[in-house]
Scaffold this motif. Structure first.
Motif, PDB file in Angstrom:
ATOM      1  N   UNK A  46      87.596  33.577   9.885  1.00 44.56           N
ATOM      2  CA  UNK A  46      86.141  33.470   9.808  1.00 44.56           C
ATOM      3  C   UNK A  46      85.523  34.405  10.847  1.00 44.56           C
ATOM      4  N   UNK A  47      84.327  34.884  10.568  1.00 42.75           N
ATOM      5  CA  UNK A  47      83.650  35.759  11.516  1.00 42.75           C
ATOM      6  C   UNK A  47      83.516  35.063  12.868  1.00 42.75           C
ATOM      7  N   UNK A  48      83.845  35.753  13.949  1.00 40.10           N
ATOM      8  CA  UNK A  48      83.783  35.147  15.280  1.00 40.10           C
ATOM      9  C   UNK A  48      82.420  34.534  15.607  1.00 40.10           C
ATOM     10  N   UNK A  49      81.342  35.168  15.180  1.00 40.20           N
ATOM     11  CA  UNK A  49      80.005  34.634  15.471  1.00 40.20           C
ATOM     12  C   UNK A  49      79.810  33.263  14.827  1.00 40.20           C
ATOM     13  N   UNK A  50      80.357  33.068  13.634  1.00 38.89           N
ATOM     14  CA  UNK A  50      80.234  31.770  12.974  1.00 38.89           C
ATOM     15  C   UNK A  50      81.065  30.712  13.682  1.00 38.89           C
TER      16      UNK A  50
END
Length: 64
Positions: A46-50
């Motif tokens: 998953x995208x790190x920001x999420x």
């Protein structure tokens, strides 16, 4: 193969950060469960920001 290595390294870095008393997301450690969830999120790609957003929400919910 490179993706697996990256995921393993990300997990190792997060684990060492949690055990070392600092968090890579810059938030205090009060509930280790939140960091386990974060680690699983990152391992799924998953995208790190999420993942960081989910970590912060978890900490808000569990730590105040």
């Amino acid at each position: 193969m490179k993706t697996i290595i990256k995921k393993v390294m990300a997990g190792a870095i997060l684990s060492s950060a949690v055990l070392g008393g600092t968090a890579s997301a810059g938030v205090p450690i009060c509930d280790p469960t939140c960091y386990v969830i974060y680690n699983q999120c990152m391992a799924r790609g998953t995208l790190p920001a999420l993942c960081e957003s989910a970590l912060r929400q978890c900490l808000d919910d569990h730590c105040g």
